[in-house]
Design a protein around this motif. Structure first.
Motif, PDB file in Angstrom:
ATOM      1  N   GLN A 144      -6.860   9.215  -8.508  1.00  0.00           N
ATOM      2  CA  GLN A 144      -7.472   7.965  -8.084  1.00  0.00           C
ATOM      3  C   GLN A 144      -8.927   7.827  -8.526  1.00  0.00           C
ATOM      4  O   GLN A 144      -9.410   6.724  -8.751  1.00  0.00           O
ATOM      5  CB  GLN A 144      -7.414   7.854  -6.559  1.00  0.00           C
ATOM      6  CG  GLN A 144      -5.998   7.773  -6.029  1.00  0.00           C
ATOM      7  CD  GLN A 144      -5.968   7.917  -4.534  1.00  0.00           C
ATOM      8  OE1 GLN A 144      -6.193   6.937  -3.820  1.00  0.00           O
ATOM      9  NE2 GLN A 144      -5.720   9.123  -4.058  1.00  0.00           N
ATOM     10  N   CYS A 145      -9.632   8.958  -8.624  1.00  0.00           N
ATOM     11  CA  CYS A 145     -11.057   8.925  -8.969  1.00  0.00           C
ATOM     12  C   CYS A 145     -11.427  10.228  -9.680  1.00  0.00           C
ATOM     13  O   CYS A 145     -11.881  11.179  -9.035  1.00  0.00           O
ATOM     14  CB  CYS A 145     -11.896   8.735  -7.707  1.00  0.00           C
ATOM     15  SG  CYS A 145     -13.661   8.616  -8.041  1.00  0.00           S
ATOM     16  N   MET A 147      -6.507   7.586  -1.061  1.00  0.00           N
ATOM     17  CA  MET A 147      -5.347   7.963  -0.257  1.00  0.00           C
ATOM     18  C   MET A 147      -5.061   9.450  -0.441  1.00  0.00           C
ATOM     19  O   MET A 147      -4.997   9.933  -1.569  1.00  0.00           O
ATOM     20  CB  MET A 147      -4.133   7.145  -0.680  1.00  0.00           C
ATOM     21  CG  MET A 147      -4.273   5.672  -0.380  1.00  0.00           C
ATOM     22  SD  MET A 147      -2.811   4.722  -0.834  1.00  0.00           S
ATOM     23  CE  MET A 147      -3.106   4.504  -2.585  1.00  0.00           C
ATOM     24  N   ILE A 148      -4.913  10.155   0.681  1.00  0.00           N
ATOM     25  CA  ILE A 148      -4.534  11.558   0.650  1.00  0.00           C
ATOM     26  C   ILE A 148      -3.516  11.798   1.763  1.00  0.00           C
ATOM     27  O   ILE A 148      -3.303  10.961   2.629  1.00  0.00           O
ATOM     28  CB  ILE A 148      -5.731  12.517   0.815  1.00  0.00           C
ATOM     29  CG1 ILE A 148      -6.406  12.318   2.168  1.00  0.00           C
ATOM     30  CG2 ILE A 148      -6.721  12.360  -0.329  1.00  0.00           C
ATOM     31  CD1 ILE A 148      -7.437  13.379   2.498  1.00  0.00           C
ATOM     32  N   TRP A 149      -2.891  12.971   1.752  1.00  0.00           N
ATOM     33  CA  TRP A 149      -1.988  13.382   2.810  1.00  0.00           C
ATOM     34  C   TRP A 149      -2.817  13.912   3.957  1.00  0.00           C
ATOM     35  O   TRP A 149      -3.715  14.723   3.770  1.00  0.00           O
ATOM     36  CB  TRP A 149      -1.056  14.482   2.364  1.00  0.00           C
ATOM     37  CG  TRP A 149      -0.012  14.082   1.377  1.00  0.00           C
ATOM     38  CD1 TRP A 149       0.072  14.506   0.083  1.00  0.00           C
ATOM     39  CD2 TRP A 149       1.103  13.219   1.574  1.00  0.00           C
ATOM     40  NE1 TRP A 149       1.163  13.942  -0.522  1.00  0.00           N
ATOM     41  CE2 TRP A 149       1.804  13.151   0.378  1.00  0.00           C
ATOM     42  CE3 TRP A 149       1.563  12.485   2.658  1.00  0.00           C
ATOM     43  CZ2 TRP A 149       2.946  12.379   0.228  1.00  0.00           C
ATOM     44  CZ3 TRP A 149       2.701  11.729   2.505  1.00  0.00           C
ATOM     45  CH2 TRP A 149       3.386  11.679   1.304  1.00  0.00           C
ATOM     46  N   VAL A 150      -2.510  13.502   5.171  1.00  0.00           N
ATOM     47  CA  VAL A 150      -3.181  14.001   6.362  1.00  0.00           C
ATOM     48  C   VAL A 150      -2.105  14.478   7.318  1.00  0.00           C
ATOM     49  O   VAL A 150      -1.206  13.715   7.669  1.00  0.00           O
ATOM     50  CB  VAL A 150      -4.036  12.902   7.032  1.00  0.00           C
ATOM     51  CG1 VAL A 150      -4.677  13.414   8.299  1.00  0.00           C
ATOM     52  CG2 VAL A 150      -5.087  12.385   6.080  1.00  0.00           C
ATOM     53  N   PRO A 151      -2.186  15.750   7.742  1.00  0.00           N
ATOM     54  CA  PRO A 151      -1.158  16.216   8.689  1.00  0.00           C
ATOM     55  C   PRO A 151      -1.301  15.496  10.021  1.00  0.00           C
ATOM     56  O   PRO A 151      -2.399  15.332  10.527  1.00  0.00           O
ATOM     57  CB  PRO A 151      -1.474  17.709   8.831  1.00  0.00           C
ATOM     58  CG  PRO A 151      -2.844  17.898   8.328  1.00  0.00           C
ATOM     59  CD  PRO A 151      -3.156  16.756   7.412  1.00  0.00           C
ATOM     60  N   ILE A 152      -0.186  15.041  10.561  1.00  0.00           N
ATOM     61  CA  ILE A 152      -0.232  14.337  11.837  1.00  0.00           C
ATOM     62  C   ILE A 152       0.512  15.094  12.932  1.00  0.00           C
ATOM     63  O   ILE A 152       0.531  14.670  14.067  1.00  0.00           O
ATOM     64  CB  ILE A 152       0.327  12.902  11.714  1.00  0.00           C
ATOM     65  CG1 ILE A 152       1.750  12.905  11.211  1.00  0.00           C
ATOM     66  CG2 ILE A 152      -0.548  12.048  10.843  1.00  0.00           C
ATOM     67  CD1 ILE A 152       2.448  11.567  11.264  1.00  0.00           C
ATOM     68  N   ARG A 178       0.835  -1.204   0.000  1.00  0.00           N
ATOM     69  CA  ARG A 178       0.000   0.000   0.000  1.00  0.00           C
ATOM     70  C   ARG A 178       0.873   1.259   0.000  1.00  0.00           C
ATOM     71  O   ARG A 178       0.616   2.209  -0.730  1.00  0.00           O
ATOM     72  CB  ARG A 178      -0.919  -0.039   1.214  1.00  0.00           C
ATOM     73  CG  ARG A 178      -2.016   0.970   1.223  1.00  0.00           C
ATOM     74  CD  ARG A 178      -3.013   0.767   2.364  1.00  0.00           C
ATOM     75  NE  ARG A 178      -2.395   0.617   3.672  1.00  0.00           N
ATOM     76  CZ  ARG A 178      -2.365  -0.498   4.394  1.00  0.00           C
ATOM     77  NH1 ARG A 178      -2.930  -1.602   3.948  1.00  0.00           N
ATOM     78  NH2 ARG A 178      -1.774  -0.541   5.570  1.00  0.00           N
ATOM     79  N   ARG A 179       1.932   1.244   0.787  1.00  0.00           N
ATOM     80  CA  ARG A 179       2.854   2.385   0.830  1.00  0.00           C
ATOM     81  C   ARG A 179       3.560   2.575  -0.501  1.00  0.00           C
ATOM     82  O   ARG A 179       3.760   3.706  -0.942  1.00  0.00           O
ATOM     83  CB  ARG A 179       3.876   2.183   1.948  1.00  0.00           C
ATOM     84  CG  ARG A 179       3.289   2.395   3.322  1.00  0.00           C
ATOM     85  CD  ARG A 179       4.323   2.180   4.390  1.00  0.00           C
ATOM     86  NE  ARG A 179       3.764   2.446   5.717  1.00  0.00           N
ATOM     87  CZ  ARG A 179       4.414   2.262   6.839  1.00  0.00           C
ATOM     88  NH1 ARG A 179       5.661   1.788   6.836  1.00  0.00           N
ATOM     89  NH2 ARG A 179       3.832   2.532   7.991  1.00  0.00           N
ATOM     90  N   ALA A 191       4.234   5.678  -5.553  1.00  0.00           N
ATOM     91  CA  ALA A 191       4.169   5.757  -7.018  1.00  0.00           C
ATOM     92  C   ALA A 191       3.116   6.777  -7.452  1.00  0.00           C
ATOM     93  O   ALA A 191       3.343   7.536  -8.399  1.00  0.00           O
ATOM     94  CB  ALA A 191       3.850   4.384  -7.600  1.00  0.00           C
ATOM     95  N   LEU A 192       1.985   6.788  -6.758  1.00  0.00           N
ATOM     96  CA  LEU A 192       0.933   7.759  -7.058  1.00  0.00           C
ATOM     97  C   LEU A 192       1.449   9.172  -6.841  1.00  0.00           C
ATOM     98  O   LEU A 192       1.277  10.049  -7.685  1.00  0.00           O
ATOM     99  CB  LEU A 192      -0.285   7.481  -6.175  1.00  0.00           C
ATOM    100  CG  LEU A 192      -1.461   8.437  -6.279  1.00  0.00           C
ATOM    101  CD1 LEU A 192      -2.083   8.362  -7.668  1.00  0.00           C
ATOM    102  CD2 LEU A 192      -2.492   8.093  -5.207  1.00  0.00           C
ATOM    103  N   TRP A 193       2.110   9.392  -5.710  1.00  0.00           N
ATOM    104  CA  TRP A 193       2.620  10.727  -5.410  1.00  0.00           C
ATOM    105  C   TRP A 193       3.703  11.138  -6.406  1.00  0.00           C
ATOM    106  O   TRP A 193       3.754  12.285  -6.837  1.00  0.00           O
ATOM    107  CB  TRP A 193       3.160  10.801  -3.981  1.00  0.00           C
ATOM    108  CG  TRP A 193       3.666  12.171  -3.707  1.00  0.00           C
ATOM    109  CD1 TRP A 193       4.953  12.554  -3.520  1.00  0.00           C
ATOM    110  CD2 TRP A 193       2.891  13.371  -3.666  1.00  0.00           C
ATOM    111  NE1 TRP A 193       5.020  13.909  -3.346  1.00  0.00           N
ATOM    112  CE2 TRP A 193       3.771  14.432  -3.435  1.00  0.00           C
ATOM    113  CE3 TRP A 193       1.540  13.644  -3.806  1.00  0.00           C
ATOM    114  CZ2 TRP A 193       3.344  15.750  -3.336  1.00  0.00           C
ATOM    115  CZ3 TRP A 193       1.117  14.959  -3.706  1.00  0.00           C
ATOM    116  CH2 TRP A 193       2.007  15.989  -3.475  1.00  0.00           C
ATOM    117  N   LYS A 194       4.547  10.192  -6.815  1.00  0.00           N
ATOM    118  CA  LYS A 194       5.591  10.513  -7.792  1.00  0.00           C
ATOM    119  C   LYS A 194       4.976  10.949  -9.112  1.00  0.00           C
ATOM    120  O   LYS A 194       5.452  11.900  -9.738  1.00  0.00           O
ATOM    121  CB  LYS A 194       6.509   9.313  -8.002  1.00  0.00           C
ATOM    122  CG  LYS A 194       7.620   9.611  -8.997  1.00  0.00           C
ATOM    123  CD  LYS A 194       8.698   8.597  -8.978  1.00  0.00           C
ATOM    124  CE  LYS A 194       9.781   8.814  -9.996  1.00  0.00           C
ATOM    125  NZ  LYS A 194       9.926  10.075 -10.606  1.00  0.00           N
TER     126      LYS A 194
END
Length: 99
Positions: free
Chosen positions: A63-64, A91-96, A16-17, A22-25
């Protein structure tokens, strides 16, 4: 106590990571002007009417492409909507934050 991951869980997590990297790249390789054009054209918002960031708009679009409004499972329920069986998250970026 923290749950120990099985080898199968670790393999799924790593896969998954890798997909997300790859998606982010593929998005990072787009010219800045094209990313901005995507964000302007789609202008995605959450179910709570918050505008998504440029990066997350591009991630959702990749993704959609037909997405118009996005939200988490509990956000949809809070809005009185139902999440259909079999639906999958994006999948999205979420600030942690930082420790």
């Amino acid at each position: 106590m923290k749950r120990q991951l099985s080898p199968a869980d670790i393999a799924r997590r790593d896969e998954r990571r890798a997909r997300f990297r790859a998606l982010w790249k593929s998005i990072a390789d787009l010219p800045e002007a094209e990313r901005i054009a995507i964000a302007v054209r789609f202008g995605l918002r959450t179910v709570q009417a918050h505008e998504l960031s440029l990066s997350n708009t591009c991630l959702v679009w990749k993704q959609c492409p037909t997405a118009t409004v996005v939200g988490g499972f509990r956000q949809w329920i809070k809005q009185g909507r139902a999440v259909r069986k079999g639906e999958h998250g994006l999948m999205i970026w979420v600030p942690i934050g930082t420790g």
